[in-house]
Motif scaffolding. Structure first.
Motif, PDB file in Angstrom:
ATOM      1  N   LEU A  56       0.854  -1.190   0.000  1.00 51.22           N
ATOM      2  CA  LEU A  56       0.000   0.000   0.000  1.00 51.22           C
ATOM      3  C   LEU A  56       0.887   1.235   0.000  1.00 51.22           C
ATOM      4  CD1 LEU A  56      -2.850  -0.634   2.604  1.00 51.22           C
ATOM      5  CD2 LEU A  56      -2.958  -0.750   0.125  1.00 51.22           C
ATOM      6  N   VAL A  57       0.772   2.036  -1.030  1.00 53.11           N
ATOM      7  CA  VAL A  57       1.475   3.312  -1.088  1.00 53.11           C
ATOM      8  C   VAL A  57       0.508   4.350  -0.541  1.00 53.11           C
ATOM      9  CG1 VAL A  57       2.578   5.015  -2.573  1.00 53.11           C
ATOM     10  CG2 VAL A  57       2.837   2.567  -3.066  1.00 53.11           C
ATOM     11  N   THR A  58       0.828   4.877   0.616  1.00 52.24           N
ATOM     12  CA  THR A  58      -0.105   5.783   1.282  1.00 52.24           C
ATOM     13  C   THR A  58       0.066   7.219   0.828  1.00 52.24           C
ATOM     14  OG1 THR A  58       1.385   6.182   3.130  1.00 52.24           O
ATOM     15  CG2 THR A  58      -0.133   4.344   3.330  1.00 52.24           C
ATOM     16  N   GLY A  59      -1.022   7.910   0.811  1.00 52.82           N
ATOM     17  CA  GLY A  59      -1.011   9.340   0.558  1.00 52.82           C
ATOM     18  C   GLY A  59      -0.877  10.077   1.883  1.00 52.82           C
ATOM     19  N   THR A  60      -1.394  11.290   1.919  1.00 53.91           N
ATOM     20  CA  THR A  60      -1.279  12.135   3.106  1.00 53.91           C
ATOM     21  C   THR A  60      -2.500  11.932   3.998  1.00 53.91           C
ATOM     22  OG1 THR A  60      -0.108  13.738   1.766  1.00 53.91           O
ATOM     23  CG2 THR A  60      -0.916  14.501   3.899  1.00 53.91           C
ATOM     24  N   TYR A  61      -2.237  11.453   5.204  1.00 53.68           N
ATOM     25  CA  TYR A  61      -3.305  11.228   6.177  1.00 53.68           C
ATOM     26  C   TYR A  61      -3.005  12.011   7.438  1.00 53.68           C
ATOM     27  CZ  TYR A  61      -5.213   7.910   3.024  1.00 53.68           C
ATOM     28  OH  TYR A  61      -5.767   7.367   1.913  1.00 53.68           O
ATOM     29  N   ASP A  62      -4.046  12.355   8.145  1.00 53.12           N
ATOM     30  CA  ASP A  62      -3.946  13.200   9.326  1.00 53.12           C
ATOM     31  C   ASP A  62      -3.395  12.399  10.513  1.00 53.12           C
ATOM     32  OD1 ASP A  62      -4.152  15.240  11.107  1.00 53.12           O
ATOM     33  OD2 ASP A  62      -6.339  15.259  11.199  1.00 53.12           O
ATOM     34  N   GLY A 126      -5.278   6.920  -1.488  1.00 49.18           N
ATOM     35  CA  GLY A 126      -5.328   8.379  -1.450  1.00 49.18           C
ATOM     36  C   GLY A 126      -5.017   8.966  -2.812  1.00 49.18           C
ATOM     37  N   PRO A 127      -5.649  10.099  -3.130  1.00 46.17           N
ATOM     38  CA  PRO A 127      -5.474  10.705  -4.454  1.00 46.17           C
ATOM     39  C   PRO A 127      -4.041  11.150  -4.741  1.00 46.17           C
ATOM     40  CG  PRO A 127      -6.813  12.126  -3.026  1.00 46.17           C
ATOM     41  CD  PRO A 127      -6.592  10.838  -2.291  1.00 46.17           C
ATOM     42  N   ASP A 128      -3.324  11.666  -3.732  1.00 44.07           N
ATOM     43  CA  ASP A 128      -1.951  12.100  -3.979  1.00 44.07           C
ATOM     44  C   ASP A 128      -1.044  10.903  -4.261  1.00 44.07           C
ATOM     45  OD1 ASP A 128      -2.435  11.444  -1.282  1.00 44.07           O
ATOM     46  OD2 ASP A 128      -0.963  12.867  -0.510  1.00 44.07           O
ATOM     47  N   ALA A 129      -1.281   9.797  -3.603  1.00 44.95           N
ATOM     48  CA  ALA A 129      -0.495   8.588  -3.866  1.00 44.95           C
ATOM     49  C   ALA A 129      -0.808   8.039  -5.252  1.00 44.95           C
ATOM     50  CB  ALA A 129      -0.766   7.536  -2.792  1.00 44.95           C
ATOM     51  N   ARG A 130      -2.060   8.093  -5.661  1.00 45.42           N
ATOM     52  CA  ARG A 130      -2.422   7.642  -7.015  1.00 45.42           C
ATOM     53  C   ARG A 130      -1.730   8.487  -8.076  1.00 45.42           C
ATOM     54  NH1 ARG A 130      -7.250   6.487  -4.510  1.00 45.42           N
ATOM     55  NH2 ARG A 130      -8.276   8.437  -4.987  1.00 45.42           N
ATOM     56  N   MET A 131      -1.686   9.803  -7.861  1.00 48.50           N
ATOM     57  CA  MET A 131      -1.013  10.694  -8.814  1.00 48.50           C
ATOM     58  C   MET A 131       0.480  10.378  -8.886  1.00 48.50           C
ATOM     59  SD  MET A 131      -3.184  12.584 -10.335  1.00 48.50           S
ATOM     60  CE  MET A 131      -2.122  13.801 -11.054  1.00 48.50           C
ATOM     61  N   LEU A 132       1.095  10.095  -7.755  1.00 50.46           N
ATOM     62  CA  LEU A 132       2.522   9.777  -7.754  1.00 50.46           C
ATOM     63  C   LEU A 132       2.793   8.478  -8.513  1.00 50.46           C
ATOM     64  CD1 LEU A 132       5.450  10.263  -6.904  1.00 50.46           C
ATOM     65  CD2 LEU A 132       4.935   8.989  -4.821  1.00 50.46           C
ATOM     66  N   LEU A 133       1.988   7.452  -8.283  1.00 49.11           N
ATOM     67  CA  LEU A 133       2.200   6.193  -9.002  1.00 49.11           C
ATOM     68  C   LEU A 133       2.026   6.387 -10.506  1.00 49.11           C
ATOM     69  CD1 LEU A 133       0.639   3.416  -6.737  1.00 49.11           C
ATOM     70  CD2 LEU A 133       3.044   3.982  -7.087  1.00 49.11           C
ATOM     71  N   LEU A 134       1.076   7.221 -10.892  1.00 51.53           N
ATOM     72  CA  LEU A 134       0.875   7.513 -12.311  1.00 51.53           C
ATOM     73  C   LEU A 134       2.084   8.261 -12.873  1.00 51.53           C
ATOM     74  CD1 LEU A 134      -0.964   7.485 -14.808  1.00 51.53           C
ATOM     75  CD2 LEU A 134      -1.955   9.622 -13.974  1.00 51.53           C
ATOM     76  N   ALA A 135       2.536   9.293 -12.176  1.00 45.13           N
ATOM     77  CA  ALA A 135       3.705  10.064 -12.628  1.00 45.13           C
ATOM     78  C   ALA A 135       4.938   9.168 -12.699  1.00 45.13           C
ATOM     79  CB  ALA A 135       3.957  11.239 -11.688  1.00 45.13           C
ATOM     80  N   ASN A 136       5.064   8.242 -11.769  1.00 47.77           N
ATOM     81  CA  ASN A 136       6.214   7.333 -11.748  1.00 47.77           C
ATOM     82  C   ASN A 136       6.223   6.436 -12.991  1.00 47.77           C
ATOM     83  OD1 ASN A 136       8.557   6.292 -10.401  1.00 47.77           O
ATOM     84  ND2 ASN A 136       7.356   4.463  -9.972  1.00 47.77           N
ATOM     85  N   ARG A 137       5.042   6.079 -13.480  1.00 46.02           N
ATOM     86  CA  ARG A 137       4.956   5.246 -14.691  1.00 46.02           C
ATOM     87  C   ARG A 137       5.203   6.061 -15.955  1.00 46.02           C
ATOM     88  NH1 ARG A 137       0.815   2.276 -11.869  1.00 46.02           N
ATOM     89  NH2 ARG A 137      -0.819   3.656 -12.607  1.00 46.02           N
ATOM     90  N   LEU A 138       4.795   7.333 -15.950  1.00 49.24           N
ATOM     91  CA  LEU A 138       4.851   8.137 -17.169  1.00 49.24           C
ATOM     92  C   LEU A 138       6.139   8.925 -17.356  1.00 49.24           C
ATOM     93  CD1 LEU A 138       1.213   9.583 -17.137  1.00 49.24           C
ATOM     94  CD2 LEU A 138       2.083   7.635 -18.448  1.00 49.24           C
ATOM     95  N   LEU A 139       6.744   9.371 -16.267  1.00 53.49           N
ATOM     96  CA  LEU A 139       7.924  10.230 -16.367  1.00 53.49           C
ATOM     97  C   LEU A 139       9.212   9.434 -16.215  1.00 53.49           C
ATOM     98  CD1 LEU A 139       6.862  13.254 -14.124  1.00 53.49           C
ATOM     99  CD2 LEU A 139       7.016  13.221 -16.605  1.00 53.49           C
ATOM    100  N   PRO A 140      10.254   9.820 -16.950  1.00 54.13           N
ATOM    101  CA  PRO A 140      11.554   9.195 -16.694  1.00 54.13           C
ATOM    102  C   PRO A 140      12.060   9.610 -15.313  1.00 54.13           C
ATOM    103  CG  PRO A 140      11.757  10.985 -18.292  1.00 54.13           C
ATOM    104  CD  PRO A 140      10.287  10.816 -18.002  1.00 54.13           C
ATOM    105  N   ALA A 141      12.979   8.839 -14.769  1.00 54.60           N
ATOM    106  CA  ALA A 141      13.489   9.103 -13.417  1.00 54.60           C
ATOM    107  C   ALA A 141      13.992  10.533 -13.267  1.00 54.60           C
ATOM    108  CB  ALA A 141      14.584   8.098 -13.069  1.00 54.60           C
TER     109      ALA A 141
END
Length: 168
Positions: A56-62, A126-141
């Protein structure tokens, strides 16, 4: 045991720092990255016994992780990395106020992860974690590194060199 039962699921909790190395949190990033590689490896070993692995890649939680109460590291706020640590602290606290989701949302994501029938799953909570996983797949390192550097307010390469160095 899960092996004797022929079923079960191991859930490992990662974070953005496990997906990509994050500035000013190198030890934390290294541990989360190792946790993810361990889970990937373990899934192949225990899958034949009917046991699955979820990362589980977590996003930002309180939670208190970003506050003084939850910080157990030994950041030197007066040393050469002080600017990084102050920036991370400021941005982290602002993000907690602005974007943190209630812990109950994480618990719901965890419960859903436990239901997976797949041998290996890496999923965001979490939405921020989903965005990061997507960016990780699309962008070069290198592209993701620059994006992270800008988002975290880390100065450009060489910006903190001492005057009088060979290149400065």
């Amino acid at each position: 045991s899960m092996r004797e039962a022929g079923r079960g699921r191991i859930v490992l909790i990662s974070s953005a720092a496990g997906v990509r190395g994050m500035p000013a949190t190198a030890p934390y990033s290294a541990v989360k990255g190792a946790l993810e590689r361990w889970g990937e490896s373990m899934a192949g070993e225990i899958g034949p016994f009917g046991i699955g692995v979820t990362i589980l890649v977590t996003g930002t939680y309180d939670t208190e992780i970003i506050t003084d109460a939850g910080t157990t590291d030994v950041r030197d706020l007066d040393g050469p990395y002080a600017r990084h640590h102050r920036t991370m602290d400021k941005l982290g606290r602002a993000m907690m106020k602005r974007a943190a989701r209630p812990p109950e949302k994480f618990a719901a994501g965890l419960a859903k992860a436990l239901e997976s029938p797949k041998p290996f799953v890496k999923t965001a909570v979490g939405p921020d974690a989903r965005m990061l996983l997507l960016a990780n797949r699309l962008l070069p390192a290198a592209g993701l590194h620059q994006m992270t550097r800008l988002m975290m307010g880390i100065p450009r390469f060489g910006a903190l060199r001492e005057k009088g160095t060979a290149d400065g």
